[in-house]
Write a protein that holds these residues in place. Sequence first.
Motif, mmCIF file in Angstrom:
data_model
loop_
_atom_site.group_PDB
_atom_site.id
_atom_site.type_symbol
_atom_site.label_atom_id
_atom_site.label_comp_id
_atom_site.label_asym_id
_atom_site.label_seq_id
_atom_site.Cartn_x
_atom_site.Cartn_y
_atom_site.Cartn_z
ATOM 1 N N TRP A 75 20.018 19.584 18.767
ATOM 2 C CA TRP A 75 19.212 19.665 17.869
ATOM 3 C C TRP A 75 18.066 18.664 18.200
ATOM 4 C CZ3 TRP A 75 18.485 23.202 14.926
ATOM 5 C CH2 TRP A 75 17.904 23.406 13.312
ATOM 6 N N THR A 76 18.343 17.626 19.314
ATOM 7 C CA THR A 76 17.242 16.332 19.522
ATOM 8 C C THR A 76 16.187 17.828 20.239
ATOM 9 O OG1 THR A 76 19.055 14.949 19.478
ATOM 10 C CG2 THR A 76 16.688 14.708 20.686
ATOM 11 N N HIS A 77 17.229 18.074 21.034
ATOM 12 C CA HIS A 77 15.974 18.996 22.145
ATOM 13 C C HIS A 77 15.102 19.914 21.353
ATOM 14 C CE1 HIS A 77 19.286 18.538 25.887
ATOM 15 N NE2 HIS A 77 18.453 17.262 25.135
ATOM 16 N N VAL A 78 15.755 20.274 20.608
ATOM 17 C CA VAL A 78 14.274 21.186 19.419
ATOM 18 C C VAL A 78 13.539 20.168 19.452
ATOM 19 C CG1 VAL A 78 14.447 22.607 16.848
ATOM 20 C CG2 VAL A 78 16.428 23.194 18.993
ATOM 21 N N TYR A 79 13.800 19.749 18.267
ATOM 22 C CA TYR A 79 12.868 18.488 18.105
ATOM 23 C C TYR A 79 12.171 18.041 19.029
ATOM 24 C CZ TYR A 79 13.943 19.248 12.820
ATOM 25 O OH TYR A 79 13.977 19.654 11.998
ATOM 26 N N GLY A 80 12.728 17.716 20.060
ATOM 27 C CA GLY A 80 11.950 17.702 21.257
ATOM 28 C C GLY A 80 10.633 18.491 21.857
ATOM 29 N N PHE A 81 10.979 19.542 22.267
ATOM 30 C CA PHE A 81 10.239 20.492 22.633
ATOM 31 C C PHE A 81 9.152 20.780 21.097
ATOM 32 C CE2 PHE A 81 8.540 24.915 22.476
ATOM 33 C CZ PHE A 81 8.367 25.219 24.316
ATOM 34 N N VAL A 82 9.418 20.799 19.957
ATOM 35 C CA VAL A 82 8.699 20.917 19.011
ATOM 36 C C VAL A 82 7.129 20.190 18.904
ATOM 37 C CG1 VAL A 82 7.894 20.835 15.819
ATOM 38 C CG2 VAL A 82 10.227 22.448 17.627
ATOM 39 N N SER A 83 8.103 18.909 19.418
ATOM 40 C CA SER A 83 7.425 17.898 19.031
ATOM 41 C C SER A 83 5.931 17.401 20.089
ATOM 42 C CB SER A 83 8.149 16.265 19.488
ATOM 43 O OG SER A 83 8.630 16.342 18.501
ATOM 44 N N PHE A 84 6.788 18.086 21.736
ATOM 45 C CA PHE A 84 5.534 17.434 23.031
ATOM 46 C C PHE A 84 4.746 19.143 22.454
ATOM 47 C CE2 PHE A 84 8.175 16.122 26.979
ATOM 48 C CZ PHE A 84 8.072 15.008 26.329
ATOM 49 N N GLU A 85 5.322 20.453 22.176
ATOM 50 C CA GLU A 85 4.318 21.195 21.571
ATOM 51 C C GLU A 85 2.484 20.877 20.622
ATOM 52 O OE1 GLU A 85 4.476 25.927 20.977
ATOM 53 O OE2 GLU A 85 5.497 25.067 20.254
ATOM 54 N N LEU A 86 3.654 20.256 19.533
ATOM 55 C CA LEU A 86 2.432 19.609 18.424
ATOM 56 C C LEU A 86 1.539 18.158 19.029
ATOM 57 C CD1 LEU A 86 4.410 19.651 15.046
ATOM 58 C CD2 LEU A 86 2.415 21.445 15.644
ATOM 59 N N PHE A 87 2.071 17.863 19.964
ATOM 60 C CA PHE A 87 1.720 16.466 20.559
ATOM 61 C C PHE A 87 0.664 16.605 21.430
ATOM 62 C CE2 PHE A 87 4.373 14.546 17.546
ATOM 63 C CZ PHE A 87 4.173 14.487 16.313
ATOM 64 N N GLY A 88 1.041 17.875 22.459
ATOM 65 C CA GLY A 88 0.338 18.675 23.356
ATOM 66 C C GLY A 88 0.611 18.051 24.811
ATOM 67 N N MET A 89 1.919 17.304 24.309
ATOM 68 C CA MET A 89 2.866 16.997 25.962
ATOM 69 C C MET A 89 2.050 18.253 26.968
ATOM 70 S SD MET A 89 2.830 13.585 25.755
ATOM 71 C CE MET A 89 3.582 13.517 26.695
ATOM 72 N N TYR A 90 2.542 19.532 26.179
ATOM 73 C CA TYR A 90 3.010 20.417 27.417
ATOM 74 C C TYR A 90 1.603 21.170 28.034
ATOM 75 C CZ TYR A 90 8.036 21.566 26.479
ATOM 76 O OH TYR A 90 9.360 20.510 25.970
ATOM 77 N N LYS A 91 0.826 20.494 27.495
ATOM 78 C CA LYS A 91 -1.149 21.117 28.090
ATOM 79 C C LYS A 91 -0.650 21.405 29.721
ATOM 80 C CE LYS A 91 -6.094 20.330 27.704
ATOM 81 N NZ LYS A 91 -6.145 21.394 27.241
ATOM 82 N N ASN A 92 -0.855 22.093 30.334
ATOM 83 C CA ASN A 92 -1.269 22.265 31.672
ATOM 84 C C ASN A 92 0.313 22.311 32.320
ATOM 85 O OD1 ASN A 92 -3.950 22.669 31.661
ATOM 86 N ND2 ASN A 92 -3.781 20.053 31.835
ATOM 87 N N VAL A 93 1.544 22.004 31.651
ATOM 88 C CA VAL A 93 2.452 22.301 31.699
ATOM 89 C C VAL A 93 3.347 23.636 31.293
ATOM 90 C CG1 VAL A 93 4.988 21.354 31.107
ATOM 91 C CG2 VAL A 93 3.133 20.033 31.717
#
Length: 235
Positions: A192-210
Motif C-alpha cells: 500500500w505504501t508503494h501504491v501511494y508512493g507511485f501516486v505521490s511521485f506522479e502528482l508531485f512531478g517526480m516522474y517527469k523525464n522518468v
Amino acid sequence: MNAGRTARERVRAELTGEIKDEARRQLAAEGAAGLSLRAVARELGMVSSAIYRYFPSRDELLTALIIDAFDAVGSAVELTEAKVPREQYLERWLTACRAVRAWALAHPHEYALIHGSPVPGYVAPQDTAAPAARDGIVMGGILRDAHQAGRLSPPPGLPPAPVEFAADAARLRDPFFTGLPDDVILGAVLAWTHVYGFVSFELFGMYKNVIEDDRPAAFDHLIRTQAHLLGLPPD
C-alpha cells in the motif's frame, strides 16, 4: 418548531458546504498553509466573525477538509471494489489500487492535503483516523478473503517479517488483517505504501523525464507485481 429547526439545520449545512468549497478553492491557489478563515469569509461575503460560528479555528476547518478527503477516496475505493465478484481477488486488488490513483488525479489538491507536506502547526485529531482507514480496510479485506479461501500463496524465498514487527502486526490485525500472518501483514503495508508512493511521485512531478509515455501501464505493472508478492492468485 420542528420545521423551523429543520430549516435552520438545512441552511447551516448549506453554508457549511459553501465554506468548505471555498476553502478547497483556496487550497488549490494557496496550499493548506495559506488557508485563512478571514479570506474564506471575505470571498463568501460574510463578516469574519460569522464564519467562526461554523469553524471556530482554521485547524477545525482543515480537519473537516481532511476528513472529507479521506472519506472521498475511501468511498471511491469501496464502491469500485464492491462491483467486482468476491472470488476475483486479484481483480479486486487491482480495482482498489486504480481507484486510489483515479481519485488522486481527479482531486490533486485534496490528495496533497492528506498525503503531501504536513501543515506547519497543525496536528490531526483522532477524528481523522477512521476515515483514513477506509481504503486500508478494503485492501485488508481482499487479503483476508483470499487467505480464508486458501487462495493466498506468497512466492517462496521472500524474507520473513522481522520479529520486531510482531507487536505492530498484532495491533494492525484488527480491524485490517484478521487472521493473516505477520509476513502478509507487513507485505500488505509495504504494498500500500508503494501504491501511494507511485501516486505521490506522479502528482508531485517526480516522474517527469522518468516515466512519461504510459504511466497507467507502469502503475498497473507495480500493482500486479505487489499482488504477486502478496500471493494473490491470477483470476
